[in-house]
Write a protein that holds these residues in place. Structure first.
Motif, PDB file in Angstrom:
ATOM      1  N   LEU A   1     -25.820  -4.198  16.129  1.00 13.41           N
ATOM      2  CA  LEU A   1     -24.690  -3.311  16.420  1.00 13.41           C
ATOM      3  C   LEU A   1     -23.410  -3.752  15.733  1.00 13.41           C
ATOM      4  O   LEU A   1     -22.483  -2.956  15.584  1.00 13.41           O
ATOM      5  CB  LEU A   1     -24.499  -3.137  17.931  1.00 13.41           C
ATOM      6  N   ASN A   2     -23.353  -4.999  15.303  1.00 18.52           N
ATOM      7  CA  ASN A   2     -22.203  -5.447  14.506  1.00 18.52           C
ATOM      8  C   ASN A   2     -22.328  -5.021  13.050  1.00 18.52           C
ATOM      9  O   ASN A   2     -21.329  -4.920  12.340  1.00 18.52           O
ATOM     10  CB  ASN A   2     -22.075  -6.973  14.541  1.00 18.52           C
TER      11      ASN A   2
ATOM     12  N   ILE B   1     -22.358  -0.500  10.797  1.00 16.74           N
ATOM     13  CA  ILE B   1     -21.297   0.220  10.076  1.00 16.74           C
ATOM     14  C   ILE B   1     -21.334  -0.054   8.571  1.00 16.74           C
ATOM     15  O   ILE B   1     -20.854   0.756   7.782  1.00 16.74           O
ATOM     16  CB  ILE B   1     -19.909  -0.114  10.665  1.00 16.74           C
TER      17      ILE B   1
ATOM     18  N   ARG C   1     -16.821   1.022  19.130  1.00 13.57           N
ATOM     19  CA  ARG C   1     -16.031  -0.023  19.778  1.00 13.57           C
ATOM     20  C   ARG C   1     -15.594  -1.046  18.734  1.00 13.57           C
ATOM     21  O   ARG C   1     -16.173  -1.101  17.644  1.00 13.57           O
ATOM     22  CB  ARG C   1     -16.887  -0.761  20.819  1.00 13.57           C
TER      23      ARG C   1
ATOM     24  N   LEU D   1     -16.391  -3.965  18.541  1.00 15.47           N
ATOM     25  CA  LEU D   1     -17.480  -4.843  18.109  1.00 15.47           C
ATOM     26  C   LEU D   1     -18.298  -4.242  16.981  1.00 15.47           C
ATOM     27  O   LEU D   1     -19.010  -4.957  16.275  1.00 15.47           O
ATOM     28  CB  LEU D   1     -18.354  -5.276  19.295  1.00 15.47           C
ATOM     29  N   ASN D   2     -18.206  -2.929  16.803  1.00 16.44           N
ATOM     30  CA  ASN D   2     -18.865  -2.312  15.656  1.00 16.44           C
ATOM     31  C   ASN D   2     -18.046  -2.467  14.376  1.00 16.44           C
ATOM     32  O   ASN D   2     -18.585  -2.389  13.278  1.00 16.44           O
ATOM     33  CB  ASN D   2     -19.072  -0.808  15.891  1.00 16.44           C
ATOM     34  N   LEU D   3     -16.728  -2.622  14.538  1.00 15.01           N
ATOM     35  CA  LEU D   3     -15.828  -2.589  13.379  1.00 15.01           C
ATOM     36  C   LEU D   3     -15.454  -3.966  12.854  1.00 15.01           C
ATOM     37  O   LEU D   3     -15.033  -4.106  11.710  1.00 15.01           O
ATOM     38  CB  LEU D   3     -14.525  -1.861  13.753  1.00 15.01           C
TER      39      LEU D   3
ATOM     40  N   ILE E   1     -16.748  -6.506  11.647  1.00 11.94           N
ATOM     41  CA  ILE E   1     -17.300  -7.038  10.400  1.00 11.94           C
ATOM     42  C   ILE E   1     -16.569  -6.505   9.171  1.00 11.94           C
ATOM     43  O   ILE E   1     -16.581  -7.142   8.108  1.00 11.94           O
ATOM     44  CB  ILE E   1     -18.817  -6.759  10.304  1.00 11.94           C
TER      45      ILE E   1
ATOM     46  N   TRP F   1     -16.453  -9.334  17.329  1.00 10.60           N
ATOM     47  CA  TRP F   1     -17.863  -9.014  17.130  1.00 10.60           C
ATOM     48  C   TRP F   1     -18.762  -9.457  18.273  1.00 10.60           C
ATOM     49  O   TRP F   1     -19.786  -8.855  18.535  1.00 10.60           O
ATOM     50  CB  TRP F   1     -18.385  -9.503  15.779  1.00 10.60           C
ATOM     51  N   LYS F   2     -18.355 -10.506  18.980  1.00 11.24           N
ATOM     52  CA  LYS F   2     -19.160 -10.970  20.108  1.00 11.24           C
ATOM     53  C   LYS F   2     -18.834 -10.164  21.356  1.00 11.24           C
ATOM     54  O   LYS F   2     -17.699  -9.763  21.557  1.00 11.24           O
ATOM     55  CB  LYS F   2     -18.866 -12.449  20.392  1.00 11.24           C
ATOM     56  N   ILE F   3     -19.809  -9.990  22.212  1.00 10.51           N
ATOM     57  CA  ILE F   3     -19.564  -9.331  23.487  1.00 10.51           C
ATOM     58  C   ILE F   3     -19.165 -10.420  24.482  1.00 10.51           C
ATOM     59  O   ILE F   3     -19.959 -11.298  24.791  1.00 10.51           O
ATOM     60  CB  ILE F   3     -20.831  -8.602  23.971  1.00 10.51           C
TER      61      ILE F   3
END
Lengths: 594, 594
Positions: free
Chosen positions: A444-445, A448, B442, B444-446, B448, B484-486
């Motif tokens: 999920l990281n 994109i 979210r 965490l998707n962005l 990177i 990036w980490k939850i």
């Protein structure tokens, strides 16, 4: 016919004082694909879709299915007296709501507890307890009506040689027992076919595309029991299994066997069926966690990885030969979507270690490719022409690996918009393949990276970017995957560990016009380790050209061009030794630097 | 001195038959920063770090703190008789473990229930129940010893005019009551200072950098009670609050007030303190969820957004003037890290609507900038020289917005490696700023997108990429962020909604050498909506040049150069009207296309 069957079922229900009977679409193992033997819902309702659930009461019968199947179900349910319940539409009750409303106080709900997951069964139990409704799960009433029911699959099983499996059964059992000791459990019940196949290095042919046999397993501190039809296993393999201290038992014996287990039991609450769960002693301590085999199986060992690379090389040769054949014959031959898929299969069959295809190929021309799960049939398919795009998503099961590859191929001139779309998909696929990231990162990281060039065009593809894949096993395998949304029930967002194999398959699907998907497979590898942490990267293992006839370099950055050129250089190096002279000449052009 | 204080505390404990007393570092509101009045742990232990917890028994005293503070704590605890417990080190007990072991059966644990979060308190309750240990939470024993304790902060409060708040108190209360009705609760207790400030359009000055006042609130179906020292509010504002049907009550009355609440109560289990929670009637139905105000407050309304843009424009003028000043004076003046921060503040002070800084600036030269939370002090700071990099992370509280900006500035020639690092940070920041994504995404998707150029150099920064930010409120605000980490306890990974404001601040920190961070703020905006969904994008609202003296264009793609040039064009357009002629000439050069 359906009316007659329903009548028979209602008679059986009346005899047993059962007020409602529930028939889902599963086998006993919650498998992704099920054998015809298990298609009880289809037999009872006439509805042939892959997803649907039938509920029958004395006065009524209802079929629940989702949006993909509304039109088909409406047609197939005509004259059956069965009502279609369109799932997720407003005002449509869920099955639980329906049952809660329709069933009288103190009545009985019946189902075959082997085809109902424990989660669903427990949910029924909870909802219906208010009305003091009893659940009767020990009889498959459909079986009593279904005279010409297909027999249980009788596929032969075989032990994967150590040179293919990479790790012995004894070692795998020892590892599992270590985990069991950590979790303080004396028993572990496993019902998932791929986990069992992996633990016992056993493959089979009970389910098409999925080289496993129907089986259950119970591992205890000292013993390992494999519940499988003995006829499926050769005498030689039996001896080998015995040498690994594996005791064979008849397939159906599991249900009595679990009744006497004592101590603690490790079970996967998502995968185990209601009957096994409820046959356990009520006071046994249940540790409910995903099967430890899921993660072990996903992290391929070095031998599995090396074999996988080899099988992908041969698969790449087959795909490249297919691409050459298609490009060179499209103008002169009549080729249908079905012909093309058959031809692809024939190239795979020529390869060493080929067992079967790993799934039914999606062979789709022009707008058919915009349907993500399109399937060409004898009645309904297109003839390919020397223009625009053709999409082929296919894969092979080999004794040394499972492959899954998609290429979208220009059969002649393609529109400018399509080139822009094709180039965006290629850019996304290549950028993700070249990602460098810290250990700890999940799909999920990363998603994109594949999606950005497509989102930049105000377009999205309504699915994940990639899925885990088995080793001579299921083409869809948990727990790794690449998807931006968190979807817990998918179980595909784990941390990407070294040795996991994941597909990378972004796409663009424009309804009524065209569909593009380009799919490679990636091994997660360890890179540099320094004070910042353990860096990871992907090794691409799929080698077949990305069609330069549909690529427009002006839409690519220099870096993206470099990615593509580097990839094509590798394709040429790896694949050309296995091609004819003409094919090599052609490949040279189709892997040229841009 | 400390020994004497401990002796007094032990006497008080003995009188009350309390065997252990627990003193954490919080105020009554779980605030990020606390006023000196609340520094009881520092008073009792002598340890001045921001994080630490003291436990005192008759025979023993222990201080728990984390790795950041081991050296400092060791020094400060000398001669105090207090043992240092190094948290997370092997063999070091947690406070729960320590208490469970040290406290006798049927004894008493004491603490001031106002400074202990309900989660921690309940955990003690659970762990200590085995030994039948009672918790006494109604007395602040430190207060009885601390003769010269700083008074409770007496900052004045003021109502934010509607032109700044954008939404009236009446409207906000109506929205909250709608949410309460949906959740079927008749009472909502709020203890978080920023939520209260936002609901009542009230700002204040009880806590430095954080323009709020100490207060509690209870909202019922028909009434709204604000617990605050009346002296802090002007007569005029009192009338306005009354007009909005807000009843004022003394600050401390909350503890008695909640004892008589009936029906249901909505509380945030992470934020409410143990005393309030335990003062509730035992049979009241508790709905434990994050405060609804958290999400409402994070989604800024149109007027808040417009004001925020204006305040950022002025802030950008101040920052740009500072950058010009620094570049032009570094060779001829003696400038320390402290001088530079002061100068920056003086430029902010010149701007309209300035209240105070939004946090203590991080002003760090050369290797000092590699320490992410470095703070220059009179005793320990660097003098800037006309070479290498200087980092300034600072921000302002304005009546019309809160700002947070970091610029790293070349004071003269910089090393080639530093240029590569600087350019990577700028590339990451710009790529994230220019992301286009579907609604549902979210942080965490962005993340990177900002990190890729840095990970590509085998480097990482050990923190998130960005945080939510308040409106004339806390510079760190939930629930949005980019990481990036939850990390559930961070509560910064929500779906990015239109109107949220988030910082974008990747960095590179090389110990002993240099630190680079470039930070802009972003508003999430709605873009194209089509059959694929609602697309979103970021609007950058921070305008100050990114130092071209440290940028090496050869490391950038054409697209990244375009991002930088587009940004600098905007900086020039927005900022130049507010500069002197010389500054404009300079800005022209520092915002030139590369």
């Amino acid at each position: 016919m359906i009316v007659e069957r329903l009548k028979k079922l209602r008679n059986l229900m009346r005899e047993r004082n059962i007020q409602a009977y529930y028939i889902p679409s599963s086998d006993y193992h919650e498998s992704e694909y099920v054998d015809n033997h298990f298609k009880a819902r289809e037999f009872m309702s006439g509805f042939t879709g892959s997803a649907g659930t039938l509920v029958v009461t004395q006065d009524d019968a209802g079929l629940w299915t989702d949006g993909r199947y509304f039109i088909q179900a409406e047609k197939e349910l005509q004259d059956t007296t069965i009502t279609l319940f369109r799932m997720a539409e407003e005002g449509v009750p869920t099955i639980e709501e329906y049952l809660k409303n329709a069933m009288p106080q103190d009545s009985k709900l019946g189902f075959d507890g082997r085809v109902v997951g424990v989660k669903v069964g427990m949910e029924f139990q909870k909802v219906l307890s208010e009305k003091n409704i009893e659940i009767v799960y020990n009889e498959d009433l459909v079986d009593l009506i279904w005279n010409d029911r297909p027999a249980m699959p009788q596929g032969k099983a075989f032990l994967l040689e150590l040179k293919f499996a990479g790790k012995s059964v004894t070692e795998k059992l020892a590892d599992l027992r270590k985990t069991m000791a950590e979790k303080k459990v004396s028993n572990h019940i496993i019902t998932t076919l791929d986990d069992i196949a992996w633990i016992f290095n056993l493959r089979g042919s009970d389910i098409v595309h999925f080289p496993v046999n129907l089986a259950y397993a119970v591992i205890t501190t000292n013993d390992a029991f494999l519940f499988i039809d003995e006829n499926k296993i050769s005498k030689e393999d039996k001896l080998k299994l015995n040498a690994d201290n594996v005791t064979l038992k008849p397939y159906n014996d599991i249900y009595e066997f679990v009744k006497v287990l004592e101590g603690e039991v490790l079970i996967d609450p998502v995968k185990i069926n209601y009957a096994i769960y409820n046959n356990l002693k009520s006071d046994i301590r249940k540790v409910q966690e995903p099967n430890p085999a899921v993660l072990c199986k996903a992290i391929k060992n070095e031998i599995e990885l090396e074999n996988t690379r080899n099988s992908h090389l041969r698969d790449g040769v087959a795909c490249t030969k297919f691409m050459y054949w298609l490009k060179n014959n499209i103008s002169t031959m009549k080729i249908t979507e079905i012909d093309a898929a058959d031809k692809m299969q024939s190239f795979r069959k020529e390869q060493e270690n080929y067992i079967e295809d790993s799934f039914t190929a999606i062979s789709a021309y022009r707008e058919n490719a915009a349907m993500m799960h399109y399937r060409a049939t004898e009645e309904n398919h297109k003839i390919l022409e020397a223009e625009q795009l053709y999409l082929l998503d296919s894969g092979g099961q080999y004794f040394d690996g499972t492959t899954d590859i998609t290429r979208t191929i220009a059969l002649g001139p393609v529109d400018e918009e399509i080139k822009r779309h094709y180039t965006a998909v290629a850019r996304g696929m290549l950028t993700l393949s070249n990602a460098k990231f810290l250990h700890g990162v999940r799909g999920l990281n990363l998603d994109i990276l594949a999606r950005t060039p497509i989102w930049d065009l105000d377009i999205d593809y309504k699915c994940g970017t990639g899925h885990g894949i088995g080793y001579v096993l299921n083409v869809h395998e948990a727990p790794n995957g690449i998807r931006w949304k968190i979807v817990p029930e998918r179980n595909d967002s784990c941390i990407l560990e070294a040795g996991m194999i994941t597909t990378n398959e972004p796409g663009i699907y424009i309804e009524g016009s065209h569909g593009i998907r380009i799919e490679n497979e990636l091994i997660t590898r360890e890179g540099v380790k320094n004070e910042h942490g353990q860096f990871m990267y992907f090794e691409t293992i799929t080698f077949t050209p990305i069609d330069l006839d549909a690529i427009e370099p002006k839409y690519m950055t220099e870096k993206e061009k470099q990615y593509l050129n580097d990839y094509h250089k590798l394709v040429f190096e790896k694949i050309s030794p296995f091609l004819t002279e003409e094919e090599v000449e052609w490949l040279k052009i189709y892997t040229r630097s841009i």
